[in-house]
Design an enzyme around this catalytic site. Structure first.
Site, PDB file in Angstrom:
ATOM      1  N   GLY A  61       2.417   7.314  11.232  1.00 33.43           N
ATOM      2  CA  GLY A  61       1.365   7.857  10.374  1.00 33.43           C
ATOM      3  C   GLY A  61      -0.017   7.492  10.856  1.00 33.43           C
ATOM      4  O   GLY A  61      -0.282   7.451  12.066  1.00 33.43           O
ATOM      5  N   ASN A  62      -0.931   7.195   9.893  1.00 36.55           N
ATOM      6  CA  ASN A  62      -2.330   6.871  10.203  1.00 36.55           C
ATOM      7  C   ASN A  62      -2.450   5.795  11.282  1.00 36.55           C
ATOM      8  O   ASN A  62      -3.429   5.768  12.020  1.00 36.55           O
ATOM      9  CB  ASN A  62      -3.036   6.330   8.950  1.00 36.55           C
ATOM     10  CG  ASN A  62      -3.399   7.431   7.971  1.00 36.55           C
ATOM     11  OD1 ASN A  62      -3.313   8.611   8.314  1.00 36.55           O
ATOM     12  ND2 ASN A  62      -3.787   7.061   6.754  1.00 36.55           N
TER      13      ASN A  62
ATOM     14  N   LYS B 126      -8.531  -3.068  -3.360  1.00 34.78           N
ATOM     15  CA  LYS B 126      -7.550  -2.040  -2.992  1.00 34.78           C
ATOM     16  C   LYS B 126      -7.374  -1.100  -4.170  1.00 34.78           C
ATOM     17  O   LYS B 126      -7.597  -1.491  -5.316  1.00 34.78           O
ATOM     18  CB  LYS B 126      -6.198  -2.689  -2.662  1.00 34.78           C
ATOM     19  CG  LYS B 126      -5.308  -1.825  -1.805  1.00 34.78           C
ATOM     20  CD  LYS B 126      -5.713  -1.948  -0.352  1.00 34.78           C
ATOM     21  CE  LYS B 126      -4.867  -1.117   0.570  1.00 34.78           C
ATOM     22  NZ  LYS B 126      -5.015  -1.578   1.975  1.00 34.78           N
TER      23      LYS B 126
ATOM     24  N   GLY C 295       0.713   4.100  13.044  1.00 29.22           N
ATOM     25  CA  GLY C 295       1.782   4.080  14.048  1.00 29.22           C
ATOM     26  C   GLY C 295       1.587   5.087  15.164  1.00 29.22           C
ATOM     27  O   GLY C 295       1.846   4.787  16.332  1.00 29.22           O
TER      28      GLY C 295
HETATM   29  N1  GLU Z   1      -6.465   0.534   4.398  1.00 29.59           N
HETATM   30  C1  GLU Z   1      -6.893  -0.181   5.568  1.00 29.59           C
HETATM   31  C2  GLU Z   1      -6.351  -1.597   5.568  1.00 29.59           C
HETATM   32  O1  GLU Z   1      -5.375  -1.881   4.923  1.00 29.59           O
HETATM   33  C3  GLU Z   1      -8.392  -0.084   5.808  1.00 29.59           C
HETATM   34  C4  GLU Z   1      -9.285  -0.622   4.744  1.00 29.59           C
HETATM   35  C5  GLU Z   1     -10.744  -0.270   4.923  1.00 29.59           C
HETATM   36  O2  GLU Z   1     -11.102   0.340   5.937  1.00 29.59           O
HETATM   37  O3  GLU Z   1     -11.511  -0.616   4.034  1.00 29.59           O
HETATM   38  O4  GLU Z   1      -6.849  -2.453   6.245  1.00 29.59           O
END
Ligand code: GLU
Length: 415
Positions: free
Chosen positions: A219-220, A105, A222
């Site tokens: 958002g992305n 992350k 919801g």
């Molecule tokens: N940020 C998204 C999650 O928390 C997607 C992660 C990704 O596609 O690598 O699952």
């Protein structure tokens, strides 16, 4: 007072699973900490000519099952501990849906809502100028998360390719379609969650047609939960919210109308024909399905007892604390835990990488069908584990995922 540090929470959740699995001490110790973490400071020139300095993070939590994978979050409250927790949860998430990836992350402490488009571009490029040395499709692959978008992925990919002097679209996912993105990535997190709700409703014998839902966050993730709960499940979404507060209409909130209102005014509040509610009221609403789709620590020991939904489908990462988990379980509320419920995003990110590697692209029908297979299988493995051991679904999900990662570490001879 309970510690709400997300990484401490992630470690506590793991400890509980490790005990239940009787995991050996070396595997447990290795899984409690990130393998590698990078913290960097980088300059960005603002529109007024002055330079502002930002903190960036990338945590490579565990790569026993494959290269690290996980989004980059731009948020004012971002800290190394949030990134660590999110990277741990990505490790369990990729194992949960059984894709050959580890967990990572990233993030930047910033408020993207206060940046102009060109400042945002320079921030994205600045992040990649620092991070490119530890990003690669066989090491660690970023993606979008809170407040990051396909456009930001495009700038980051371009910066990386400029540095390397060659096309390498597979180093980042969640890209626009024109630059090697996958069909179906945009709504994949919500769609995957909807599939798990569909499966849960069969197990619980709940008829979702005309049943009610509340969505926290627009958002992305919801916004698509709002749309797909209506389109795929025939539900009535009676309440939605964002940082400014929520709106309620017992007859259901039309998706297109809500989206148009939010795009025009910036927020969902004050939409015609709705009553204003607080985020607290939304979470405690008497609905069939509650979709927390915002940030961590929304359901805690303080409000868990007031939750009335039959199913809590966690599209956000880490919305429920361990204390709240126990309260919800005792109340008979069925939780579809985050790294199962929201694994659709990374699943389609993985599909995107696969398509990038052979330069041949699938239709959205193919993506949806393969996503459905992955999510349904993952859901069933958690439900069965929960029933077998008479434990709540989060612990069941941890048992499935952690044992897969531990097995990979064992096969590699790490532990
Ligand atoms: N940020 C998204 C999650 O928390 C997607 C992660 C990704 O596609 O690598 O699952």
């Amino acid at each position: 007072m309970t510690n709400l540090n997300p990484f401490k929470i992630a470690q506590r959740q793991l400890d509980e699973a490790a005990e239940k699995l009787q995991l050996d001490i070396a595997a447990h110790s290795l899984l409690r900490e990130p393998l590698r973490e990078y913290v960097f400071t980088f300059p960005v020139r603002m529109d007024d000519g002055f330079v502002k300095v930002f903190k960036g993070y990338r945590v490579q939590y565990n790569d026993a099952r494959g290269p690290c994978k996980g989004g980059i979050r731009f948020h004012p409250d971002e800290t190394i501990d949030t990134v660590r927790a999110l990277a741990a949860w990505m490790t369990w998430k990729c194992a949960m849906v059984d894709i050959p990836l580890g967990g990572g992350k990233g993030g930047v402490t910033c408020d993207p809502r206060l940046l102009s488009e060109s400042e945002l571009e320079r921030l994205a490029r600045g992040y990649m100028r620092s991070a490119n040395r530890f990003i690669s499709d066989d090491i660690d692959v970023p993606a979008p998360d809170v407040f990051t978008t396909p456009q930001i992925m495009a700038w980051m990919m371009d910066e990386y390719e400029v540095i390397r002097g060659r096309h390498q679209p597979g180093i980042i996912t969640g890209k626009p379609l024109e630059l090697g993105g996958s069909a179906g990535r945009g709504d994949a997190t919500a769609r995957g969650g909807i599939f798990t709700v569909r499966e849960a409703s069969k197990m619980l014998d709940i008829n979702l047609k005309g049943a009610t839902a509340a969505v926290q966050g627009h958002g992305n993730v919801g916004q698509f939960a709002h749309q797909l709960a209506i389109d795929l499940l025939g539900m009535k979404v009676v309440a939605v919210s964002d940082v400014k507060g929520g709106i309620y209409n017992p007859d259901g909130l039309d998706f297109e109308e809500t989206l148009a209102h939010r795009l025009e005014t910036g927020y969902v509040v004050n939409m015609k024909g709705t009553r204003s509610i607080s985020n607290k009221e939304l979470l405690e609403m008497d609905v069939d399905v509650l979709f927390p789709s915002a940030l961590e620590n929304m359901i805690t020991e303080k409000n868990a007892d007031n939750i009335k939904a039959k199913i809590v489908a966690e599209l956000a990462n880490g919305p429920t604390t361990p204390e709240a988990d126990n309260i919800l379980y005792e109340k008979g509320i069925y939780v579809i835990p985050d790294f199962l419920c929201n694994a659709g995003g990374v699943t389609v990110s993985y599909f995107e990488q696969v398509q990038n590697s052979y330069g041949y692209y699938w239709t959205s029908e193919v993506v949806h069908q393969r996503l459905d297979e992955k999510m349904t299988k993952a859901y069933r493995s958690v439900h069965e584990m929960g029933q077998k051991h008479k434990i709540h679904n989060r612990l069941a999900a941890y048992m499935v995922a952690v044992s897969r990662v531990a097995e990979a570490m064992k096969l590699r001879g790490w532990v």
